[in-house]
Design an enzyme around this catalytic site. Structure first.
Site, PDB file in Angstrom:
ATOM      1  N   TYR A  51      58.425  51.160  89.393  1.00  0.00           N
ATOM      2  CA  TYR A  51      59.584  51.984  89.705  1.00  0.00           C
ATOM      3  C   TYR A  51      60.538  52.023  88.530  1.00  0.00           C
ATOM      4  O   TYR A  51      60.569  51.142  87.694  1.00  0.00           O
ATOM      5  CB  TYR A  51      60.286  51.530  90.986  1.00  0.00           C
ATOM      6  CG  TYR A  51      60.908  50.158  90.966  1.00  0.00           C
ATOM      7  CD1 TYR A  51      62.248  49.990  90.636  1.00  0.00           C
ATOM      8  CD2 TYR A  51      60.173  49.032  91.310  1.00  0.00           C
ATOM      9  CE1 TYR A  51      62.836  48.736  90.657  1.00  0.00           C
ATOM     10  CE2 TYR A  51      60.745  47.774  91.337  1.00  0.00           C
ATOM     11  CZ  TYR A  51      62.084  47.634  91.007  1.00  0.00           C
ATOM     12  OH  TYR A  51      62.653  46.391  91.021  1.00  0.00           O
ATOM     13  N   CYS A  52      61.295  53.133  88.494  1.00  0.00           N
ATOM     14  CA  CYS A  52      62.293  53.348  87.454  1.00  0.00           C
ATOM     15  C   CYS A  52      63.477  54.060  88.097  1.00  0.00           C
ATOM     16  O   CYS A  52      63.535  54.173  89.313  1.00  0.00           O
ATOM     17  CB  CYS A  52      61.702  54.146  86.301  1.00  0.00           C
ATOM     18  SG  CYS A  52      61.117  55.768  86.782  1.00  0.00           S
ATOM     19  N   THR A  53      64.389  54.542  87.312  1.00  0.00           N
ATOM     20  CA  THR A  53      65.595  55.146  87.867  1.00  0.00           C
ATOM     21  C   THR A  53      65.359  56.556  88.401  1.00  0.00           C
ATOM     22  O   THR A  53      65.715  56.859  89.528  1.00  0.00           O
ATOM     23  CB  THR A  53      66.721  55.158  86.814  1.00  0.00           C
ATOM     24  OG1 THR A  53      66.941  53.809  86.389  1.00  0.00           O
ATOM     25  CG2 THR A  53      68.008  55.706  87.384  1.00  0.00           C
TER      26      THR A  53
END
Length: 97
Positions: A51-53
């Site tokens: 996951y990332c922003t």
């Protein structure tokens, strides 16, 4: 696998009982390949959720991880499964609310 930079990771992360969260803790995304190179063995034979922003880094990061795993595959191990949180944390928060 949290692909966000150290500043974003310090804000918070997903935690789930019995699931290890790896944090790349990089200053910028260009540092991520070095992190993967140094930590690829931790990912072998695992199901990986990245996951990332906002989702863009996950696209690039998952391609890099899949490429590295494929190029160093150990024949006796099962293939890893790599998933990503579509749209990143922003999309998740929008959906969760």
């Amino acid at each position: 696998l949290d692909t966000r930079n150290i500043y974003e990771s310090n804000i918070g992360k997903f935690e789930c009982s019995g699931v290890e969260t790896l944090e790349a803790r990089t200053r910028q995304f260009t540092d991520f390949p070095k992190y993967i190179e140094s930590n690829i063995d931790q990912l072998r034979g695992k199901t990986i959720l990245m996951y990332c922003t906002g989702g863009v880094r996950c696209e690039r990061a998952s391609a890099l991880v899949l490429e590295k795993l494929a190029s160093t595959r150990i024949p006796s191990q099962p293939a890893e499964q790599v998933y990503q949180l579509r749209g990143g944390v922003h999309a998740y928060l929008k959906y969760a609310n």
